[in-house]
Design a protein around this motif. Structure first.
Motif, PDB file in Angstrom:
ATOM      1  N   PRO A 122     -15.218 -51.843  47.178  1.00  0.00           N
ATOM      2  CA  PRO A 122     -16.144 -51.420  48.052  1.00  0.00           C
ATOM      3  C   PRO A 122     -17.183 -51.009  47.216  1.00  0.00           C
ATOM      4  O   PRO A 122     -17.203 -50.028  46.162  1.00  0.00           O
ATOM      5  N   LYS A 123     -18.383 -51.270  47.851  1.00  0.00           N
ATOM      6  CA  LYS A 123     -19.688 -50.731  47.120  1.00  0.00           C
ATOM      7  C   LYS A 123     -20.706 -50.505  48.200  1.00  0.00           C
ATOM      8  O   LYS A 123     -20.553 -51.221  49.362  1.00  0.00           O
ATOM      9  N   PRO A 124     -21.626 -49.292  47.933  1.00  0.00           N
ATOM     10  CA  PRO A 124     -21.722 -48.485  46.951  1.00  0.00           C
ATOM     11  C   PRO A 124     -20.041 -47.607  47.079  1.00  0.00           C
ATOM     12  O   PRO A 124     -19.580 -47.262  48.435  1.00  0.00           O
ATOM     13  N   LEU A 125     -19.595 -46.990  46.314  1.00  0.00           N
ATOM     14  CA  LEU A 125     -18.364 -46.256  46.102  1.00  0.00           C
ATOM     15  C   LEU A 125     -18.920 -44.684  45.740  1.00  0.00           C
ATOM     16  O   LEU A 125     -19.665 -44.646  44.729  1.00  0.00           O
ATOM     17  N   PHE A 126     -18.225 -43.759  46.304  1.00  0.00           N
ATOM     18  CA  PHE A 126     -18.470 -42.497  45.952  1.00  0.00           C
ATOM     19  C   PHE A 126     -16.815 -41.909  45.971  1.00  0.00           C
ATOM     20  O   PHE A 126     -16.371 -41.918  46.913  1.00  0.00           O
ATOM     21  N   ASP A 127     -16.553 -41.185  44.734  1.00  0.00           N
ATOM     22  CA  ASP A 127     -15.390 -40.699  44.515  1.00  0.00           C
ATOM     23  C   ASP A 127     -15.556 -39.358  44.614  1.00  0.00           C
ATOM     24  O   ASP A 127     -15.976 -38.830  43.602  1.00  0.00           O
ATOM     25  N   THR A 128     -14.652 -38.394  45.658  1.00  0.00           N
ATOM     26  CA  THR A 128     -15.093 -37.136  45.455  1.00  0.00           C
ATOM     27  C   THR A 128     -14.298 -36.506  44.392  1.00  0.00           C
ATOM     28  O   THR A 128     -14.672 -35.192  44.107  1.00  0.00           O
ATOM     29  N   GLN A 129     -13.251 -37.009  43.816  1.00  0.00           N
ATOM     30  CA  GLN A 129     -12.582 -36.344  42.740  1.00  0.00           C
ATOM     31  C   GLN A 129     -13.585 -36.338  41.497  1.00  0.00           C
ATOM     32  O   GLN A 129     -13.769 -35.281  40.751  1.00  0.00           O
ATOM     33  N   LEU A 164     -14.264 -47.572  37.847  1.00  0.00           N
ATOM     34  CA  LEU A 164     -13.286 -47.816  39.129  1.00  0.00           C
ATOM     35  C   LEU A 164     -13.313 -49.026  39.689  1.00  0.00           C
ATOM     36  O   LEU A 164     -12.752 -49.975  40.280  1.00  0.00           O
ATOM     37  N   VAL A 165     -14.631 -49.591  39.440  1.00  0.00           N
ATOM     38  CA  VAL A 165     -14.801 -50.996  40.245  1.00  0.00           C
ATOM     39  C   VAL A 165     -14.908 -52.112  39.031  1.00  0.00           C
ATOM     40  O   VAL A 165     -15.588 -53.253  39.305  1.00  0.00           O
ATOM     41  N   ASP A 166     -14.432 -51.935  38.164  1.00  0.00           N
ATOM     42  CA  ASP A 166     -14.074 -52.935  36.893  1.00  0.00           C
ATOM     43  C   ASP A 166     -12.785 -53.632  37.135  1.00  0.00           C
ATOM     44  O   ASP A 166     -11.992 -52.904  36.839  1.00  0.00           O
TER      45      ASP A 166
END
Length: 392
Positions: free
Chosen positions: A108-115, A197-199
């Motif tokens: 998924p792009k763009p991605l936002f990871d809250t952690q 994470l998106v690699d």
């Protein structure tokens, strides 16, 4: 429990995803099982859209998507993943993304990871979702359904409530953290972390490299050659049949087999640690072939011998730990997000290609870490704080 809709058809999923494309973000989570398989079995997808701006409204749309429903296709979801005008928000996204990567080769792009964002905002190391719900959303979670069987149908009300809470509270968490990050100018930091994470390399497990995860007490080349071949066979077998590695044989059995080197099934039968599953003919033959290949390997692994750490390096490592703590406190960032203990020791021993010396970490810590290692600065303690002292 928040209002939600359950989606069991491709058309319904497509309609929700088209609506999601009109919003700035969508929160997403998954439930899955992995106890009996090599790859995670996707059992549920939760998504929620931003709350409505009308204060009288009950809130944004939330859905539970059933990927086990007959005939449903996840193509509309993957199309949403490609839509770059809508941010896809996850918490601790790695396992979720691994599922989507192995299913469709897509991120998924763009991605936002809250952690990640929470660590950048000073919430500590590997901060849990429950903590953020309590501190930011000012609510609490019922975790009683966390380890239930998500493949069962119908889902219980408790399971549904638990699942939908994982994306409805996430909206407030995302909006709060994004505001803090925008204000601090640290969006590039979060993006740099999310890039991992998106690699695809993050999720590719190569059988030839599997031996590097096996812990052993001896590093003799011939022993390690057998370990390498046994681990490679186990990885190939587990992946091709989608079973856990431990169902083939466990690490302790692998190390035992590399030590005893059985040459036939009679000798293999004397193994103390090889369980019944590992004695099946196709696995037994694979084990014996791997041991033979390891014994005949013309280029066994030769691991470098550990050298004693000079006292000066150990002292520098301690100084780097002090510097890291001071820099992390000053920046309001979790120390382990900046540098690990092994990275500090590596810097003390002369390494210069560690992540702590690159990207945003160099700005926060790495440059001064190098200056400290090279004798250009010193550290002093004054009024309860650590200060950097320039050396002439």
């Amino acid at each position: 429990m928040s209002d939600f809709t359950t989606i069991t058809s491709t058309d319904a999923l497509a309609a929700f995803c088209e609506e999601a494309k009109t919003h700035p973000y969508v929160t997403i989570d998954t439930e899955f099982l992995r106890e009996r398989t090599f790859y995670s079995k996707l059992c549920l997808i939760q998504m929620a859209l931003p709350p409505a701006s009308d204060p009288k409204s009950e809130g944004g749309t939330a859905v539970l998507v059933d990927p086990l429903a007959d005939g449903i296709s996840l193509d509309p979801l993957y199309d949403l993943f490609r839509h770059e005008d809508t941010v896809k928000v996850f918490h601790a996204a790695r396992q979720d993304l691994e599922i989507f990567f192995h299913d469709a080769g897509i991120f998924p792009k763009p991605l936002f990871d809250t952690q990640i964002a929470a660590m950048v905002c000073g919430f500590g190391e590997q901060v849990g979702y429950e903590t953020l719900v309590r501190k930011i959303a000012k609510s609490s979670l019922d975790k009683s359904s966390r380890f239930t069987d998500w493949s069962q149908r119908p889902l219980s009300k408790a399971q549904q409530s638990y699942a939908i809470a994982d994306v409805t509270h996430l909206r407030a968490i995302y909006e709060s953290l994004k505001a803090q990050i925008d204000q601090s100018g640290r969006a590039p930091w979060v993006a740099e972390e999310a890039a991992v994470l998106v690699d695809p390399e993050t999720y590719i497990t190569r059988p030839a490299d599997a031996w590097q995860r096996v812990r052993t007490r001896t590093n003799s080349p011939r022993f390690m050659a057998i370990v390498r071949k046994l681990a490679e066979f186990r990885e190939e077998y587990a992946q091709s049949r989608n079973v856990p590695r431990s169902r083939v044989f466990k690490d302790d059995a692998l190390v035992e087999l590399a030590s005893t080197k059985p040459q036939d099934e009679a000798q293999l039968g004397k193994s103390r640690l090889l369980l019944r599953e590992g004695r099946k003919p196709e696995i037994a033959q694979g084990i014996l072939a791997a041991i033979k290949a390891g014994l005949e390997d013309p280029d066994p692994p030769r691991l470098p011998k550990e050298r004693p750490n000079p006292p000066g390096n150990a002292a520098l490592g301690e100084l780097l730990r002090v510097l890291l703590k001071a820099k992390a406190e000053s920046a309001g960032v979790a120390p382990k997000l900046i540098a690990t203990t092994s990275e500090l020791d590596a810097i003390a021993q002369g390494a210069r290609d560690v992540p702590a010396l690159q990207g945003w970490r160099a700005e926060v810590f790495g440059r001064d870490a190098l200056r400290l290692a090279e004798g250009h600065i010193a550290l002093s303690a004054a009024e309860g704080a650590i200060r950097v002292v320039e050396l002439a």
